[in-house]
Scaffold this motif. Structure first.
Motif, PDB file in Angstrom:
ATOM      1  N   ALA A   1      15.438 -13.824   5.196  1.00 30.91           N
ATOM      2  CA  ALA A   1      14.585 -13.027   6.353  1.00 30.91           C
ATOM      3  C   ALA A   1      15.010 -11.526   6.004  1.00 30.91           C
ATOM      4  CB  ALA A   1      15.154 -13.469   7.607  1.00 30.91           C
ATOM      5  N   THR A   2      13.900 -10.690   5.994  1.00 32.04           N
ATOM      6  CA  THR A   2      14.154  -9.357   6.110  1.00 32.04           C
ATOM      7  C   THR A   2      13.860  -8.664   7.465  1.00 32.04           C
ATOM      8  OG1 THR A   2      13.352  -9.167   3.902  1.00 32.04           O
ATOM      9  CG2 THR A   2      13.369  -7.374   5.097  1.00 32.04           C
ATOM     10  N   LEU A   3      15.103  -7.941   7.998  1.00 32.16           N
ATOM     11  CA  LEU A   3      14.608  -7.218   9.250  1.00 32.16           C
ATOM     12  C   LEU A   3      14.698  -5.796   9.120  1.00 32.16           C
ATOM     13  CD1 LEU A   3      17.657  -9.208  11.484  1.00 32.16           C
ATOM     14  CD2 LEU A   3      15.520  -9.948  10.792  1.00 32.16           C
ATOM     15  N   ARG A   4      14.060  -5.143  10.050  1.00 35.92           N
ATOM     16  CA  ARG A   4      13.937  -3.815   9.964  1.00 35.92           C
ATOM     17  C   ARG A   4      13.659  -3.228  11.374  1.00 35.92           C
ATOM     18  NH1 ARG A   4      12.632  -2.441   4.427  1.00 35.92           N
ATOM     19  NH2 ARG A   4      11.681  -4.301   3.565  1.00 35.92           N
ATOM     20  N   LEU A   5      14.597  -2.365  11.680  1.00 32.16           N
ATOM     21  CA  LEU A   5      14.238  -1.644  12.960  1.00 32.16           C
ATOM     22  C   LEU A   5      13.038  -0.688  12.706  1.00 32.16           C
ATOM     23  CD1 LEU A   5      17.729  -0.304  13.959  1.00 32.16           C
ATOM     24  CD2 LEU A   5      16.544  -2.166  15.156  1.00 32.16           C
ATOM     25  N   ASP A   6      11.917  -0.650  13.810  1.00 34.78           N
ATOM     26  CA  ASP A   6      10.625  -0.194  13.647  1.00 34.78           C
ATOM     27  C   ASP A   6      10.222   0.960  14.547  1.00 34.78           C
ATOM     28  OD1 ASP A   6       8.315  -0.411  12.407  1.00 34.78           O
ATOM     29  OD2 ASP A   6       7.473  -1.867  13.779  1.00 34.78           O
ATOM     30  N   ARG A   7      11.091   2.004  14.507  1.00 34.15           N
ATOM     31  CA  ARG A   7      10.784   3.211  15.278  1.00 34.15           C
ATOM     32  C   ARG A   7      10.986   4.418  14.059  1.00 34.15           C
ATOM     33  NH1 ARG A   7      13.943   3.613  20.505  1.00 34.15           N
ATOM     34  NH2 ARG A   7      12.291   5.141  20.948  1.00 34.15           N
ATOM     35  N   PRO A   8      10.315   4.268  12.937  1.00 32.94           N
ATOM     36  CA  PRO A   8      10.534   5.417  11.640  1.00 32.94           C
ATOM     37  C   PRO A   8      10.575   6.809  12.209  1.00 32.94           C
ATOM     38  CG  PRO A   8       8.650   4.144  11.526  1.00 32.94           C
ATOM     39  CD  PRO A   8       9.202   3.372  12.511  1.00 32.94           C
ATOM     40  N   ASP A   9       9.372   7.150  13.110  1.00 35.46           N
ATOM     41  CA  ASP A   9       9.337   8.520  13.813  1.00 35.46           C
ATOM     42  C   ASP A   9      10.647   8.971  14.340  1.00 35.46           C
ATOM     43  OD1 ASP A   9       8.862   6.265  15.551  1.00 35.46           O
ATOM     44  OD2 ASP A   9       8.420   7.984  16.976  1.00 35.46           O
ATOM     45  N   ARG A  10      11.457   7.983  14.735  1.00 33.94           N
ATOM     46  CA  ARG A  10      12.952   8.720  15.446  1.00 33.94           C
ATOM     47  C   ARG A  10      13.844   8.116  14.709  1.00 33.94           C
ATOM     48  NH1 ARG A  10      12.134   8.594  21.126  1.00 33.94           N
ATOM     49  NH2 ARG A  10      14.358   9.208  21.240  1.00 33.94           N
ATOM     50  N   LYS A  11      13.897   7.944  13.231  1.00 33.01           N
ATOM     51  CA  LYS A  11      14.821   7.371  12.435  1.00 33.01           C
ATOM     52  C   LYS A  11      15.351   6.088  12.842  1.00 33.01           C
ATOM     53  CE  LYS A  11      15.783  11.945  10.618  1.00 33.01           C
ATOM     54  NZ  LYS A  11      16.627  13.032  10.626  1.00 33.01           N
ATOM     55  N   ASN A  12      14.707   5.286  13.284  1.00 32.75           N
ATOM     56  CA  ASN A  12      15.163   3.677  13.984  1.00 32.75           C
ATOM     57  C   ASN A  12      16.136   3.839  14.679  1.00 32.75           C
ATOM     58  OD1 ASN A  12      12.977   2.853  11.983  1.00 32.75           O
ATOM     59  ND2 ASN A  12      14.370   3.334  10.499  1.00 32.75           N
ATOM     60  N   PRO A  13      16.161   4.513  15.964  1.00 28.38           N
ATOM     61  CA  PRO A  13      17.355   4.187  17.087  1.00 28.38           C
ATOM     62  C   PRO A  13      17.300   2.836  17.596  1.00 28.38           C
ATOM     63  CG  PRO A  13      15.438   5.408  18.067  1.00 28.38           C
ATOM     64  CD  PRO A  13      15.109   5.231  16.635  1.00 28.38           C
ATOM     65  N   LEU A  14      18.245   2.453  18.031  1.00 25.83           N
ATOM     66  CA  LEU A  14      18.470   1.274  19.189  1.00 25.83           C
ATOM     67  C   LEU A  14      18.276   1.520  20.414  1.00 25.83           C
ATOM     68  CD1 LEU A  14      21.755  -0.026  16.899  1.00 25.83           C
ATOM     69  CD2 LEU A  14      19.664  -1.452  17.466  1.00 25.83           C
ATOM     70  N   THR A  15      17.694   0.616  21.095  1.00 22.59           N
ATOM     71  CA  THR A  15      17.510   0.389  22.354  1.00 22.59           C
ATOM     72  C   THR A  15      18.418  -0.526  23.158  1.00 22.59           C
ATOM     73  OG1 THR A  15      15.529  -0.908  22.568  1.00 22.59           O
ATOM     74  CG2 THR A  15      15.295   1.504  22.231  1.00 22.59           C
TER      75      THR A  15
END
Length: 266
Positions: A17-31
């Motif tokens: 399984a490959t996971l990636r946060l998907d907000r690259p425009d914001r350097k992938n922050p968490l919410t």
């Protein structure tokens, strides 16, 4: 395992399984939502034998910039103590879920890897980075303590008490070269090779005895709080259990036939 995730990307292929946060425009922050969905995904993983290794990768040249300033930090300043404790327990539950899922996790970090992103890397079993990776535990920089999501327990065990204390007190950036020399990163690879290096390592793990890997991960975590005598006894019991698996018999038969064993996880 679910791949139709809403707040991060998830792909599963060949047991990896490959996971990636998907907000690259914001350097992938968490919410708030991505924390919760990641926690639930790793909790579910403990009941799914089809995934034999996880790669937590980067996206757009960065790993994770921590909690989103506008979506998390701003709202936190307006919450009650009860609400704040519910949030901090939730973030800690993500680390607990990663540690308790039974599946080896490889962090593959490029660029920014800070705050909770640094914690996700820390909570992974193995860590690969690029020379451009910049890691910082930023909590004191925003007026908080360095003791966040298990950092004061886990980071000293990885890089040593003094080095961990420096990073957690100052919030300064640890360069990729420092991280590799200190043992935080298992190795550094060029950015163009990061995904392949993580995938190759995951494939090597996935080809092994995943029940045995689950037991290894379990003991690595549980033995932190054991005496040496307790650890030796716990490992004796764990290994005896593994000796009852079909994978152990397969390995012997393959060795006797001068062949490579094909592990099936049973």
């Amino acid at each position: 395992m679910r791949t139709d995730t809403e707040h991060f990307r998830c792909e599963i292929e060949d047991g990896i399984a490959t996971l990636r946060l998907d907000r690259p425009d914001r350097k992938n922050p968490l919410t708030f939502d991505s924390y919760a969905e990641l926690r639930d995904w790793f909790r579910a993983l403990s009941y799914d034998d089809s995934v034999k290794a996880v790669v937590f990768g980067s996206n757009g040249g960065n790993f994770c910039s921590g909690g989103d300033v506008h979506d998390i930090i701003g709202p936190l300043t307006k919450m009650s103590m009860k609400e704040l404790l519910a949030f901090t327990r939730m973030t800690g539950d993500l680390v607990k879920a990663m540690l308790g899922c039974g599946t080896p996790i490889i962090a593959a970090a490029d660029g920014v890897c800070v705050g909770a992103g640094a914690i996700i890397a820390m909570a992974s079993d193995l860590r690969i980075a690029t020379p451009e990776a910049r890691t910082a535990f930023l909590f004191t920089r925003v007026g908080l303590a360095g003791c966040d999501m298990g950092a004061c327990a886990m980071l000293p065990r990885i890089i040593g008490q003094g080095r961990a204390a420096e990073l957690l007190y100052t919030g300064r950036t640890m360069s990729a070269e420092e991280g590799a020399a200190w043992g935080f990163w298992n190795r550094l690879v060029p950015a163009a090779e990061l995904d392949d290096a993580a995938r190759d390592l995951a494939a090597r793990i996935a080809a092994g005895p995943n029940f045995g890997h689950m037991m290894t991960k379990t003991m690595l975590n549980q033995e932190w709080s054991m005496s040496l005598d307790q650890a030796i006894e716990a490992e004796a019991q764990a290994q005896a259990i593994c000796m009852q698996t079909a994978d152990f018999t397969r390995a012997f038969e393959a060795f006797a036939a001068k062949e490579k064993p094909a592990f099936e996880g049973d």
